[in-house]
Design an enzyme around this catalytic site. Structure first.
Site, PDB file in Angstrom:
ATOM      1  N   SER A  24      29.274 101.233  45.423  1.00 24.06           N
ATOM      2  CA  SER A  24      29.787 100.288  44.431  1.00 24.06           C
ATOM      3  C   SER A  24      28.912  99.052  44.431  1.00 24.06           C
ATOM      4  O   SER A  24      28.410  98.635  45.484  1.00 24.06           O
ATOM      5  CB  SER A  24      31.223  99.885  44.780  1.00 24.06           C
ATOM      6  N   TYR A  77      36.478  96.489  51.468  1.00 22.36           N
ATOM      7  CA  TYR A  77      35.776  97.380  50.532  1.00 22.36           C
ATOM      8  C   TYR A  77      34.289  97.025  50.478  1.00 22.36           C
ATOM      9  O   TYR A  77      33.427  97.898  50.615  1.00 22.36           O
ATOM     10  CB  TYR A  77      36.408  97.251  49.145  1.00 22.36           C
TER      11      TYR A  77
HETATM   12  N1  LIG Z   1      36.824 103.298  39.753  1.00 24.53           N
HETATM   13  C1  LIG Z   1      35.870 102.372  39.735  1.00 24.53           C
HETATM   14  O1  LIG Z   1      35.829 101.479  38.869  1.00 24.53           O
HETATM   15  C2  LIG Z   1      34.790 102.429  40.787  1.00 24.53           C
HETATM   16  C3  LIG Z   1      33.775 101.446  40.716  1.00 24.53           C
HETATM   17  C4  LIG Z   1      32.754 101.489  41.660  1.00 24.53           C
HETATM   18  C5  LIG Z   1      32.764 102.479  42.628  1.00 24.53           C
HETATM   19  N2  LIG Z   1      33.762 103.404  42.686  1.00 24.53           N
HETATM   20  C6  LIG Z   1      33.703 104.430  43.723  1.00 24.53           C
HETATM   21  O2  LIG Z   1      33.855 105.700  43.121  1.00 24.53           O
HETATM   22  C7  LIG Z   1      34.425 106.615  44.087  1.00 24.53           C
HETATM   23  C8  LIG Z   1      35.621 107.295  43.469  1.00 24.53           C
HETATM   24  O3  LIG Z   1      36.608 106.283  43.261  1.00 24.53           O
HETATM   25  P1  LIG Z   1      37.825 106.449  42.243  1.00 24.53           P
HETATM   26  O4  LIG Z   1      37.758 105.311  41.311  1.00 24.53           O
HETATM   27  O5  LIG Z   1      37.898 107.851  41.728  1.00 24.53           O
HETATM   28  O6  LIG Z   1      38.993 106.171  43.289  1.00 24.53           O
HETATM   29  P2  LIG Z   1      40.472 106.781  43.311  1.00 24.53           P
HETATM   30  O7  LIG Z   1      40.957 106.935  41.940  1.00 24.53           O
HETATM   31  O8  LIG Z   1      41.244 105.879  44.240  1.00 24.53           O
HETATM   32  O9  LIG Z   1      40.227 108.163  43.988  1.00 24.53           O
HETATM   33  C9  LIG Z   1      39.789 108.213  45.333  1.00 24.53           C
HETATM   34  C10 LIG Z   1      39.789 109.636  45.792  1.00 24.53           C
HETATM   35  O10 LIG Z   1      39.395 109.643  47.173  1.00 24.53           O
HETATM   36  C11 LIG Z   1      40.289 110.493  47.876  1.00 24.53           C
HETATM   37  N3  LIG Z   1      40.389 110.057  49.269  1.00 24.53           N
HETATM   38  C12 LIG Z   1      40.704 108.828  49.720  1.00 24.53           C
HETATM   39  N4  LIG Z   1      40.679 108.821  51.073  1.00 24.53           N
HETATM   40  C13 LIG Z   1      40.348 110.064  51.455  1.00 24.53           C
HETATM   41  C14 LIG Z   1      40.156 110.684  52.721  1.00 24.53           C
HETATM   42  N5  LIG Z   1      40.286 110.007  53.871  1.00 24.53           N
HETATM   43  N6  LIG Z   1      39.811 111.994  52.755  1.00 24.53           N
HETATM   44  C15 LIG Z   1      39.655 112.671  51.604  1.00 24.53           C
HETATM   45  N7  LIG Z   1      39.816 112.155  50.362  1.00 24.53           N
HETATM   46  C16 LIG Z   1      40.174 110.859  50.310  1.00 24.53           C
HETATM   47  C17 LIG Z   1      41.602 110.365  47.141  1.00 24.53           C
HETATM   48  O11 LIG Z   1      42.357 111.482  47.411  1.00 24.53           O
HETATM   49  P3  LIG Z   1      43.978 111.398  47.326  1.00 24.53           P
HETATM   50  O12 LIG Z   1      44.295 111.148  45.901  1.00 24.53           O
HETATM   51  O13 LIG Z   1      44.387 112.724  47.827  1.00 24.53           O
HETATM   52  O14 LIG Z   1      44.366 110.263  48.200  1.00 24.53           O
HETATM   53  C18 LIG Z   1      41.149 110.319  45.694  1.00 24.53           C
HETATM   54  O15 LIG Z   1      40.956 111.617  45.192  1.00 24.53           O
HETATM   55  C19 LIG Z   1      34.752 105.758  45.315  1.00 24.53           C
HETATM   56  O16 LIG Z   1      33.730 105.892  46.268  1.00 24.53           O
HETATM   57  C20 LIG Z   1      34.790 104.340  44.760  1.00 24.53           C
HETATM   58  O17 LIG Z   1      34.526 103.371  45.758  1.00 24.53           O
HETATM   59  C21 LIG Z   1      34.768 103.386  41.786  1.00 24.53           C
END
Ligand SMILES: NC(=O)c1ccc[n+]([C@@H]2O[C@H](COP(=O)([O-])OP(=O)(O)OC[C@H]3O[C@@H](n4cnc5c(N)ncnc54)[C@H](OP(=O)(O)O)[C@@H]3O)[C@@H](O)[C@H]2O)c1
Length: 172
Positions: free
Chosen positions: A81, A96
């Site tokens: 990120s 984070y």
């Molecule tokens: N969304 C944004 O705007 C954004 C921006 C910059 C970077 N990112 C990055 O993009 C990536 C995906 O984020 P997202 O937005 O899709 O987040 P999200 O909606 O919170 O989804 C996170 C996913 O990670 C899984 N997870 C969390 N802890 C885990 C663990 N210990 N073992 C296995 N799975 C685990 C969750 O599974 P469960 O649902 O089963 O808990 C969920 O499927 C992350 O690395 C985040 O930092 C996101």
């Protein structure tokens, strides 16, 4: 990613079913802690973020490296990120941001260590995406996924040890 037994099981199953692995995308992350400050941080919460965001990705990588070494074109993408970009850091999101900065550091080190083995290892920010973590107002998941897929599809000899969003370099 934070359960060592589950990670070992995954590696065993992949070995049995496929014998090798071409691509590892470390995508999972937790706790975009916009309600927290480094100056008043609850370190048990920060440690929990590191357990998934850094150590989870690191442990999965270690467990799957033998399988990746069986690929002719191994790729590792650490989904990071811009919140972990040290040169852009301001107040807030302490767990984070520090865990993503550490993930970026790990990305660079792994890339250097694995360069001679034809690995491409990069950190990618998907941009602001309307997921559970990103909340409403972000872009479509397909656009975030495309940013990640760019680093998967790099040809041999492509960039490694970098930090990108939508194929463009981000500042560290
Ligand atoms: N969304 C944004 O705007 C954004 C921006 C910059 C970077 N990112 C990055 O993009 C990536 C995906 O984020 P997202 O937005 O899709 O987040 P999200 O909606 O919170 O989804 C996170 C996913 O990670 C899984 N997870 C969390 N802890 C885990 C663990 N210990 N073992 C296995 N799975 C685990 C969750 O599974 P469960 O649902 O089963 O808990 C969920 O499927 C992350 O690395 C985040 O930092 C996101």
């Amino acid at each position: 990613m934070s359960d060592p037994a589950s990670i070992t099981r995954l590696a065993t199953e992949l070995q049995a079913d496929h014998g090798h692995l071409d691509v590892l995308i470390n995508n999972a992350a937790v706790d975009y802690d916009t309600d927290a400050l480094a100056s008043t941080a609850d370190l048990s919460r920060v440690r929990k973020a590191f357990d998934t965001n850094l150590f989870g990705a690191w442990q999965v990588t270690l467990a799957l490296l033998p399988l990746l070494r069986g690929s002719a074109h191994p790729r590792i993408v650490n989904v990071s990120s811009e919140a972990g970009s040290i040169s852009e850091l301001g107040a807030g999101t302490p767990g984070y941001s520090t865990s993503k900065a550490a993930l970026n550091a790990l990305t660079r080190i792994l890339a250097a260590e694995l360069r001679a083995e034809n690995f491409l290892v990069n950190a990618v920010c998907p941009g602001w995406v309307a997921t559970d973590m990103g909340g409403p107002g972000g872009g479509p998941v397909t656009a975030g996924a495309a940013s990640v897929a760019w680093a998967v599809r790099l040809a041999d000899g492509g960039p490694t040890g970098g930090f990108y969003r939508h194929g463009q370099p981000l500042p560290w």
